[in-house]
Design an enzyme around this catalytic site. Structure first.
Site, PDB file in Angstrom:
ATOM      1  N   ASP A   1      19.027 -25.401 -26.141  1.00 46.22           N
ATOM      2  CA  ASP A   1      18.552 -25.165 -27.394  1.00 46.22           C
ATOM      3  C   ASP A   1      17.213 -25.141 -27.445  1.00 46.22           C
ATOM      4  O   ASP A   1      16.398 -25.765 -26.499  1.00 46.22           O
ATOM      5  CB  ASP A   1      19.041 -26.520 -28.321  1.00 46.22           C
ATOM      6  CG  ASP A   1      18.409 -26.323 -29.655  1.00 46.22           C
ATOM      7  OD1 ASP A   1      18.856 -25.328 -30.468  1.00 46.22           O
ATOM      8  OD2 ASP A   1      17.350 -27.242 -30.176  1.00 46.22           O
TER       9      ASP A   1
ATOM     10  N   GLU B   1      19.136 -20.445 -25.643  1.00 49.93           N
ATOM     11  CA  GLU B   1      18.686 -20.031 -27.320  1.00 49.93           C
ATOM     12  C   GLU B   1      17.151 -19.701 -27.235  1.00 49.93           C
ATOM     13  O   GLU B   1      16.387 -20.425 -27.475  1.00 49.93           O
ATOM     14  CB  GLU B   1      18.906 -20.984 -27.990  1.00 49.93           C
ATOM     15  CG  GLU B   1      18.836 -20.559 -29.560  1.00 49.93           C
ATOM     16  CD  GLU B   1      18.408 -21.666 -30.467  1.00 49.93           C
ATOM     17  OE1 GLU B   1      18.402 -21.308 -31.904  1.00 49.93           O
ATOM     18  OE2 GLU B   1      18.023 -22.399 -30.119  1.00 49.93           O
TER      19      GLU B   1
END
Length: 646
Positions: free
Chosen positions: A319, A372
């Site tokens: 993330d 990401e």
């Protein structure tokens, strides 16, 4: 229960000299076997060995329900080697006991902290760690052996992203489904829909449910909201036995400021940078890991290894990588500290991500890592040896933003924005990409996917079907967030179940059926064998902006199979549309997003389509095709054999 206390002056330790040398070097990637709480038998006595890193503490003790939370009852011993590790063996303490560490810093600060390496936690809002001896017998041997034989990037990757707490709820009281209850439904659903992987939004323990799991306190523990660690293992096991891979969202970028968590752990900024210009995230009001520290880096890499090792996880989606890479991320001038060269790049984060990827791929070569990363940072999926970060896949955020922006426009205006659809192919093979339609696109007032689309109810559904067919035809892995596969009308709300009743409506059911059929089509070699190579894609015509039509070819490694995609982004059907083809012969339609079974108007191409020597778009032969309104038709070359059936 034995309440006699720690064995007096014991020097028992689970750490060897080699462990300590690795620990000090920042290369101990299996710390979960050493630090934390481990039920053992020592000198014929059952108990638990506790170990915690708190190098700046003056005093540390184990407190819990077994000693009345008495801060003096079970003091810990600090190791003599300067590692900063405190240890204690507490007799009579076994699995399911609640505990914390009481820590006094040299500055007079005192606090009760959860165990950074705890395998289980109390259910929030309670905050104690739980002694746990995880015992589970896996039955996914066939999956694990298959995974070792062929890397995931060589196979289709169609990911179903989901949030365990809101996928479904118990109908009677609206309570969470347990991991085992999810295991009764999710594998069969993924098999039915044809998804190859499930990606779980963070399952690690987190105090605030509304953080969706992105603010973690228990990095080594699946959330007890849904059951025990063994229950989560059972869910993964059932998915594997059904042939479904499991990807976990992983958050090495930041952690919350809750007192029982990692922040200011031993009276100093131990896990986080001390200077808030580097150590505090302005967007998420959370602490940022200090990646200059060896012990912090190996805490995180050990955590990654833990999920891959103990839970048989097949991939980690990392993330907020962009927030790690840039020192000025979401900061104004004067609010950040340049690196030693005066730049904005976080050099420690770069080296950490490279180390993480090299370590994971060395010890778990059949596992994938996904970034990401929302900027144009070069080489995210390039090998570390070539200066890259070493990820296997990168989310293609540019494709997502451009595509949604284009499709949200009324069709009459789309001809003026044709480049938003074609630009992604300029850089599509600069990285290995995953095309995400994730949870971030259907929250905070952004509207659900279907309600982003213009027009009446039929046109909204047709536009969404068009979006999905275009997405699957585009090079790259695929990701759809739960609810999107059947066109849920409402934005995702983490406190509520998906609106599964909507799936009984014909238009919603049609969207779901199309996604199912697209996943089936995606298993054709031409759709995935060269997913990350320019040899697998060729434009037929990317310039027909006036009619807002795109046409392209997907092919596999052998070149024996080719699929032709023709996409019409207007509600005006294109009859007798001439499309160039690379090979003379007969073609058949294998998928049409306007099919009646999908809720479309049923403008199909029946029978065999013969290519005639009419030059179009630089090709010597072409087909006359009916291109449906707001739809995609997919054609397959028959090589002159009309009896060949898809």
């Amino acid at each position: 229960m034995n309440m006699s206390g720690s064995l007096p002056n014991t020097h028992f330790s689970m750490f060897t000299d080699f462990d300590i040398s690795l620990f000090r070097a920042g290369k101990h990637y299996h710390l979960y076997n050493k630090l934390g709480a481990h039920p053992i038998r020592y000198q014929e006595t059952e108990g638990t060995y506790f170990a915690v890193w708190a190098p700046n503490a003056r005093f540390v003790s184990v407190i819990g329900n077994f000693n009345g939370w008495d801060r003096q009852r079970h003091p810990m011993n600090v190791r003599w080697d300067g590692s900063g590790i405190w240890e204690a063996f507490v007799p009579g303490v076994g699995p399911t006991e609640y505990f914390k560490y009481f820590i006094e810093g040299v500055n007079g600060y005192s606090v009760e902290k959860g165990d950074p390496y705890a395998f289980h936690w109390e259910t929030p809002p309670q905050t104690a760690s739980v002694v746990w001896d995880c015992q589970y017998i896996w039955e996914d041997g066939e999956w694990m052996q298959s995974r070792q034989r062929q890397h995931a990037l060589k196979k289709p990757i169609s990911i179903y992203e989901m949030h365990i707490g809101s996928w479904r709820k118990n109908g009677e009281d609206g309570s969470f489904l347990t991991y085992r209850e999810v295991a009764e439904q999710l594998p069969q659903y993924c098999v039915y829909m044809g998804f190859t992987h499930v990606e779980f939004m963070p399952v690690m323990e987190h105090p605030f449910f509304g953080s969706w799991g992105y603010q973690l306190t228990g990095y080594f523990a699946p959330s007890s909201r849904f059951g025990t660690p063994e229950d989560f293992m059972y869910l993964i096991d059932q998915l594997h036995q059904a042939g479904i891979g499991v990807i976990l969202d992983w958050v090495p970028s930041h952690f919350p400021v809750d007192e029982h968590g990692l922040g200011y752990f031993d009276g100093t900024h131990l896990y986080e940078y001390a200077d808030p210009r580097k150590g505090f995230h302005p967007d998420w009001k959370s602490n940022i890991f200090n990646l200059e520290r060896n012990e912090v880096r190996e805490f995180l890499i050990s955590n990654a290894f833990y999920w891959l090792d103990k839970f048989h996880i097949d991939g980690l989606r990392v993330d907020a990588v962009a927030s790690m890479l840039y020192l000025d991320y979401s900061r104004s001038e004067g609010e950040w500290i340049p690196n030693i060269y005066g730049g904005r790049e976080n050099l420690e984060a770069i080296s950490f991500l490279q180390e993480f990827n090299e370590a994971v791929h060395h010890f778990f070569p059949d596992v994938i890592t996904i970034a990401e990363e929302s900027t144009s940072w070069p080489g995210v999926t390039h090998p570390v040896s070539e200066g890259g970060l070493g990820f296997d896949l990168k989310w293609m955020m540019g494709w997502m933003h451009d595509s949604l922006s284009y499709l949200q426009k009324e069709p009459i205006y789309r001809q003026y924005h044709h480049g938003q659809l074609t630009f992604s192919l300029v850089y599509a093979f600069s990285e290995k990409f995953c095309l995400p339609l994730s949870h971030d696109e259907v929250v905070h007032g952004k509207a659900s996917l279907i309600n982003k689309m213009p027009g009446d109810a039929w046109q909204k559904a047709a536009n969404l079907r068009l979006m999905y067919a275009y997405m699957y035809g585009h090079p790259g892995a695929k990701l759809i967030f739960m609810g999107g596969e059947f066109g849920q009308a409402h934005e995702w709300q983490h406190d509520y179940s998906l609106d599964w009743h909507e799936n009984h409506h014909p238009l919603n059911k049609g969207i779901q059926t199309l996604v199912k059929d697209l996943n089936a089509l995606y298993r054709s070699p031409s759709m995935y064998e060269l997913n990350f190579s320019p040899e697998g894609f060729r434009w037929i015509d990317c310039c027909d902006a006036e009619r807002s039509v795109l046409s392209w070819i997907r092919r596999g490694e052998s070149g024996a199979e080719e699929l032709l995609f023709i996409a019409n982004f207007t509600p005006e059907a294109q009859h007798n549309y001439r499309v160039g083809v690379p090979t003379p012969g007969f073609y058949e339609e294998v998928l049409n997003s306007d099919n009646l079974k999908y809720g479309g108007s049923d403008l199909l191409n029946h029978g065999d389509l013969e290519a005639f020597p009419v030059p179009v778009s630089g090709f010597t032969h072409s087909l006359s095709v009916s291109v449906p309104p707001l739809g995609v038709t997919v054609l397959r070359f028959l090589r002159g054999n009309p009896d060949y059936i898809f």
